[in-house]
Design a protein around this motif. Structure first.
Motif, mmCIF file in Angstrom:
data_model
loop_
_atom_site.group_PDB
_atom_site.id
_atom_site.type_symbol
_atom_site.label_atom_id
_atom_site.label_comp_id
_atom_site.label_asym_id
_atom_site.label_seq_id
_atom_site.Cartn_x
_atom_site.Cartn_y
_atom_site.Cartn_z
ATOM 1 N N LEU A 340 0.862 -1.172 0.000
ATOM 2 C CA LEU A 340 0.000 0.000 0.000
ATOM 3 C C LEU A 340 0.900 1.225 0.000
ATOM 4 N N CYS A 341 0.430 2.307 -0.606
ATOM 5 C CA CYS A 341 1.201 3.545 -0.543
ATOM 6 C C CYS A 341 0.257 4.730 -0.455
ATOM 7 N N GLY A 342 0.789 5.843 -0.036
ATOM 8 C CA GLY A 342 0.007 7.071 0.082
ATOM 9 C C GLY A 342 0.953 8.238 0.281
ATOM 10 N N TYR A 343 0.351 9.396 0.488
ATOM 11 C CA TYR A 343 1.130 10.625 0.622
ATOM 12 C C TYR A 343 0.824 11.260 1.958
ATOM 13 N N LEU A 354 -5.538 22.358 -6.048
ATOM 14 C CA LEU A 354 -5.137 22.781 -7.385
ATOM 15 C C LEU A 354 -4.920 21.581 -8.302
ATOM 16 N N LEU A 355 -4.505 20.480 -7.701
ATOM 17 C CA LEU A 355 -4.218 19.295 -8.492
ATOM 18 C C LEU A 355 -5.239 18.193 -8.235
ATOM 19 N N TYR A 360 -2.556 12.296 -8.258
ATOM 20 C CA TYR A 360 -1.769 11.068 -8.394
ATOM 21 C C TYR A 360 -0.692 11.227 -9.465
ATOM 22 N N GLU A 361 -1.092 11.760 -10.621
ATOM 23 C CA GLU A 361 -0.168 11.874 -11.740
ATOM 24 C C GLU A 361 0.970 12.842 -11.462
ATOM 25 N N PRO A 366 5.227 10.365 -9.716
ATOM 26 C CA PRO A 366 6.667 10.635 -9.902
ATOM 27 C C PRO A 366 7.512 10.167 -8.728
ATOM 28 N N SER A 367 7.016 10.399 -7.500
ATOM 29 C CA SER A 367 7.769 9.981 -6.309
ATOM 30 C C SER A 367 7.843 8.465 -6.213
ATOM 31 N N LEU A 368 6.735 7.802 -6.499
ATOM 32 C CA LEU A 368 6.680 6.345 -6.399
ATOM 33 C C LEU A 368 7.619 5.674 -7.399
#
Length: 463
Positions: A340-343, A354-355, A360-361, A366-368
């Motif tokens: 699992l991943c998240g921010y 704003l995003l 995600y994109e 990018p970080s993942l």
């Protein structure tokens, strides 16, 4: 009698819908079902009119406060918990709450984490012999770029002062231990060697609720809609017009049947998570003058959890929870044997708003893919949306009596740490009420007063 049968029915029905942890024929389930069936006696609910302590919010912190008050005072103290969602639907979704880490810069957070490790280690003695929180001692790995390497070293030095056992790693060390991690932009890493890992947050909460029912804590399935304030002409307080002080003495709540009731209390604990700021307004906090002018800056915050799907990728049981300097976290999905991943929730929602469609994109992906190149060929899907309470002032929880309403104790804004730190927070509040001071861990700096003097208490970690 209170509506504990509603607690049992709702959690029994909903908790086991979660995919994250599922165990069939668990003795704990039998105990839960037996208690539920015993309480399904058809009779009209009787709502209490008086209580020594009323707790608004029956989540991790609220239930922990109830547990510690009754453990310390027994039948000598009546405790009622008002919870607007006894199905605990949001708790089911918050799978990322079940992490135990000591990687902090604030001594208070380090000590709270250490106590949680002790509490969880003895969970069957503290709560119930059949309580199983699925603890996995897989540790935590913190990664730091060159920009944050010095901060990581400083944090490790502070942690070692409190006996935390961890190890600094060079980029080469990280690569050797975890060859699937890209370390080209990593300067240092830090991995814990004990008292860290993951656990099932639902089982922890359920264990608290069951234990509280045994101890005599009363849960009421209702939503708080206001406070009753009595004028106290004989009370003098700095900044308050003589004779103008108004003390909160009753809380009004609405049941699922749309009926309204009042309950008189001596002390009220505000542990309503992301709703705490709005509930506080009912006591004129943030809408009054003087000491009531400053609002309680607690808000809801939400973010998505992603499931990294790959049938051929098997996760080692020793794989730690990994925190990247970008704010990306990665941990095991115990059921599906993948990740699992998240921010980490942003300090403000402005960037995320704003995003909104491209979060995600533009933020996560990018970080993942930079840190874990092997995931580029994997299927990644949103698993669920999680909710946390956020202190927008300095991102650190607020704990202690309000400077005006001294019989209103605030315990909110701890975000993801609310679950992990709940045992120590509940114990601290019980100490402040019964002993008159914090006797185990001094959490004075978490108080509301720091908002009055504008001195933020910031957890400086590398992310």
């Amino acid at each position: 009698m209170l509506h504990i049968k509603s607690v049992c029915r709702c959690i029994q029905h909903n908790v086991y819908k979660s995919r994250y942890y599922t165990t069939r024929k668990n003795p704990f389930v039998k105990t839960w079902n037996t208690l539920s069936n015993d309480m399904l006696i058809k009779k009209r609910a009787v709502y209490p009119e008086h209580a020594d302590v009323v707790i608004i919010g029956g989540g991790f912190i609220g239930s922990s406060v109830g547990y510690w008050l009754k453990t310390r005072a027994g039948s000598g103290l009546s405790v009622v918990i008002l919870e607007k969602d006894l199905s605990y639907a949001q708790v089911q979704n918050n799978v990322s709450l079940g992490t135990l880490t000591q990687h902090f810069s604030l001594p208070e957070n380090i000590q709270l984490a250490q106590y949680s490790a002790e509490f969880f280690r003895n969970i069957k003695l503290n709560l119930n012999s059949e309580t199983d929180i699925k603890y996995r001692p897989n540790g935590n790995l913190i990664l730091a770029s060159e920009k944050y390497a010095q901060r990581l070293e400083q944090n490790v030095a502070i942690q070692k002062e409190f006996g935390v056992k961890n190890e600094l790693l060079t980029a080469a060390d990280v690569k050797e231990k975890y060859p699937w991690i890209n370390t080209t932009d990593i300067e240092l890493g830090c991995v814990s060697t004990e008292c860290e890992g993951t656990f099932n947050p639902e089982a922890f909460l359920k264990g608290l609720v069951l234990k509280n029912s045994d101890l005599g804590v009363k849960y009421v399935d209702a939503e708080v809609i206001g406070f009753d304030m009595e004028q106290q002409r004989d009370v003098l307080m700095e900044g308050v017009t003589p004779g103008g002080f108004r003390k909160i003495s009753k809380v009004t709540y609405r049941t699922k049947d749309n009926e309204e009731y009042e309950i008189k209390f001596a002390i009220c604990i505000l542990a309503a998570g992301g709703c705490s700021g709005e509930v506080a307004k009912s006591a004129q906090i943030g809408v009054g003058d003087g000491l009531l002018k400053i609002p309680l800056p607690i808000q809801h915050r939400e973010y998505n959890i992603y499931n990294i799907q790959d049938e051929n990728s098997k996760v080692s049981i020793n794989t730690p929870v990994i925190m990247d300097t970008s704010g990306l976290w990665l941990q095991q999905n115990a059921l599906d044997n993948n990740f699992l991943c998240g921010y980490t929730p942003l300090s403000t929602n402005s960037v995320k708003e704003l995003l909104a469609e491209n979060f995600y994109e533009e933020m996560i992906k990018p970080s993942l893919f930079n840190r874990y190149p092997k995931f580029q060929e994997h299927q990644i899907k949103v698993l669920r949306t999680e909710f946390q309470d956020c202190n927008t002032y300095d991102e650190t929880g607020i704990l202690g009596s309000h400077p005006y309403h001294i019989n209103l104790v605030i315990a909110a804004g701890f975000g993801k740490l609310g679950c992990q730190h709940a045992p120590g927070i509940g114990r601290a509040i019980a100490e402040s009420i019964i002993d008159g001071h914090y006797s185990s861990i001094d959490l004075t700096r978490f108080g509301f007063d720091r908002l009055l003097i504008d001195e933020p208490l910031v957890e400086f970690n590398v992310y």
